[in-house]
Write an enzyme that holds these catalytic residues in place. Structure first.
Site, PDB file in Angstrom:
ATOM      1  N   GLU A  60      46.400  64.635  -6.830  1.00  8.71           N
ATOM      2  CA  GLU A  60      45.747  63.964  -7.966  1.00  8.71           C
ATOM      3  C   GLU A  60      44.231  64.126  -7.870  1.00  8.71           C
ATOM      4  OE1 GLU A  60      43.702  61.524 -10.473  1.00  8.71           O
ATOM      5  OE2 GLU A  60      43.638  61.082  -8.332  1.00  8.71           O
ATOM      6  N   GLU A  61      43.745  64.307  -6.645  1.00 10.58           N
ATOM      7  CA  GLU A  61      42.300  64.247  -6.405  1.00 10.58           C
ATOM      8  C   GLU A  61      41.556  65.519  -6.745  1.00 10.58           C
ATOM      9  OE1 GLU A  61      40.731  61.661  -5.856  1.00 10.58           O
ATOM     10  OE2 GLU A  61      41.968  60.218  -4.769  1.00 10.58           O
ATOM     11  N   ARG A 100      46.360  47.409 -19.831  1.00 10.13           N
ATOM     12  CA  ARG A 100      45.625  47.613 -21.083  1.00 10.13           C
ATOM     13  C   ARG A 100      46.395  48.572 -21.989  1.00 10.13           C
ATOM     14  NH1 ARG A 100      40.160  47.099 -22.309  1.00 10.13           N
ATOM     15  NH2 ARG A 100      39.605  48.184 -24.220  1.00 10.13           N
ATOM     16  N   ASP A 119      48.196  62.423  -2.284  1.00  3.83           N
ATOM     17  CA  ASP A 119      47.174  63.156  -1.520  1.00  3.83           C
ATOM     18  C   ASP A 119      46.006  62.262  -1.075  1.00  3.83           C
ATOM     19  OD1 ASP A 119      46.533  62.951  -4.283  1.00  3.83           O
ATOM     20  OD2 ASP A 119      45.085  64.585  -4.130  1.00  3.83           O
ATOM     21  N   HIS A 137      37.278  55.540  -2.757  1.00  4.91           N
ATOM     22  CA  HIS A 137      36.508  56.720  -2.320  1.00  4.91           C
ATOM     23  C   HIS A 137      35.395  56.343  -1.337  1.00  4.91           C
ATOM     24  CE1 HIS A 137      37.959  59.695  -5.618  1.00  4.91           C
ATOM     25  NE2 HIS A 137      38.845  58.734  -5.401  1.00  4.91           N
TER      26      HIS A 137
END
Ligand code: NI
Length: 403
Positions: free
Chosen positions: A148-149, A189, A90, A375
């Site tokens: 996801e947003e 990580r 998205d 963003h």
């Protein structure tokens, strides 16, 4: 290329180079036509067509948008059986300000988080793995996830719709564009990587009156100021100095004249934590601080917490293997340790069901240009990262199944 690279690495690298122009075109096509969360119909159609042409199977339509597709390898010879690769698809409600030749044609919508890159990369990985499927010791599940947003995100409903009832991958891998790292590199990580993000909404209810006679009112503005200050004590006195936590009150509204004490003040903000236990403690202490501080000042206050995505925890053993795999493919100099990130990601939901790892994909030149961040209306990731992403993800899937 190193003389010691396994032959499959060389094979994947040469296919990455050949496929690169085609996958870049797909990325640009998706970039031109961004779609908001849960409205990714055009993108879904593009993904479906591409995967069906590759011969993948789409056995279930879990949600209205997004695609889950299966690539069958050379029989499930390994215990690993099935490995999953995930991309989010998205875009964001943002007007693009770039000037390259493939800017968004949708007004006020832009792929400013690189999900167009992720989608293209995982499609590229599907193309490569489909070509070498006879050399795959198991199957590969491709998850193109919507939304996801926008909370509650696409991962949660996808899982609730039965994703893990139908498929039980032994590992899941995903990646995200990372503009703070050079193109050609990845950062990895073990353990907690990304924060739980909860939204905070505070309403302070007092009693309005003349600003010249505060003793005849109950001032919610003064109480709001105390609440904001008191909340910072939670970060310094409740969270351990070894555990990162953020409380930010980022909006405050109340009153509209110099001589009137308003009746209410409303505030909102965010809480970020890196472990679920601290998250729970912070919720409790936030509520106490808001309510008791207000009461001490003769007003009432209420806190509403909207739960966001959970902490993203990379499975240590899986992540160690992925790190070795990435080093085999990219070389030691191109695999870095990732810092803790206070942003949130709904990939965290998959990791509550299945071991896996989420890695950061470098997309910048050596010096990051102003505005070229996630963003931002000027976000413009280096497309060469598509090669890195496709290669690492393809090899990671192959290797996981081969072990
Ligand atoms: Ni993103």
């Amino acid at each position: 290329m190193s003389e010691n690279s396994p032959p499959v690495v060389e094979k994947i690298k040469s296919r990455v180079d050949e496929l690169y122009p085609e996958i870049v075109e797909i990325r640009r096509e998706i970039h031109r036509h961004p779609e908001l969360s849960f409205q990714e119909f055009r993108t879904t159609a593009l993904i479906r067509d591409y995967l069906l042409k590759l011969g993948l199977k789409i056995e279930h339509d879990f949600l209205e948008t997004g695609v889950v597709a299966l690539l069958e390898g050379n029989g499930r010879k390994s215990d690993a059986g099935l490995v999953a690769l995930r991309a989010d698809i998205d875009a964001l409600p943002l007007q693009e300000e770039n000037s390259h030749g493939f800017c968004s044609v949708e007004k006020g919508i832009m792929h400013a988080c690189g999900h167009d890159m992720h989608t293209a990369i995982i499609l590229g990985a599907a193309a490569i793995l489909a070509e070498i499927k006879h050399e795959l010791a198991g199957d590969v599940l491709f998850i193109f996830q919507p939304a996801e947003e926008k909370a509650p995100g696409g991962a949660k409903p996808l899982i609730e719709a039965g994703l893990f009832n139908f498929y039980q991958p032994s590992a899941i891998f995903g990646l995200h564009c990372f503009p703070y790292l050079e193109t050609g590199k990845v950062a990895i990580r073990e353990g907690s990587l990304m924060a739980a993000a909860d939204e905070l909404y505070i309403t302070v209810q007092g009693e309005g009156g003349h600003a010249s006679a505060p003793h005849k009112a109950a001032d919610p503005v003064l109480a709001a100021a105390h609440i904001i200050t008191s909340l910072q004590h939670l970060v310094s006195r409740v969270a351990s100095p070894y555990e990162p936590a953020v409380v930010s009150i980022s909006s405050i509204k109340g009153g509209n004249a110099t001589n009137i004490i308003p009746g209410t003040v409303s505030m909102s903000g965010t809480l970020r934590t890196m472990n679920e236990e601290l998250r729970g403690t912070m919720h409790k202490r936030l509520r106490q601080t808001v309510e008791h501080t207000a009461r001490g000042l003769g007003v009432d206050a209420e806190l509403e917490i909207v739960h966001g995505y959970p902490v993203l925890v990379n499975d240590p053993a899986t992540t160690r293997r992925l790190r070795m795999t990435s080093i085999e493919y990219l070389g030691e100099n191109n695999v870095e340790e990732c810092e803790l990130l206070m942003t949130a990601e709904d990939f965290s939901y998959y990791l509550q069901h299945c071991p896996g790892s989420f890695i950061q994909l470098g997309t910048s030149g050596k010096n990051i240009e102003r505005g070229n961040t996630l963003h931002s209306p000027l976000f413009n990731p280096g497309e060469a990262a598509i090669s890195t992403g496709m290669g690492v993800m393809s090899y990671a899937a192959w290797k996981w199944l081969a072990q």
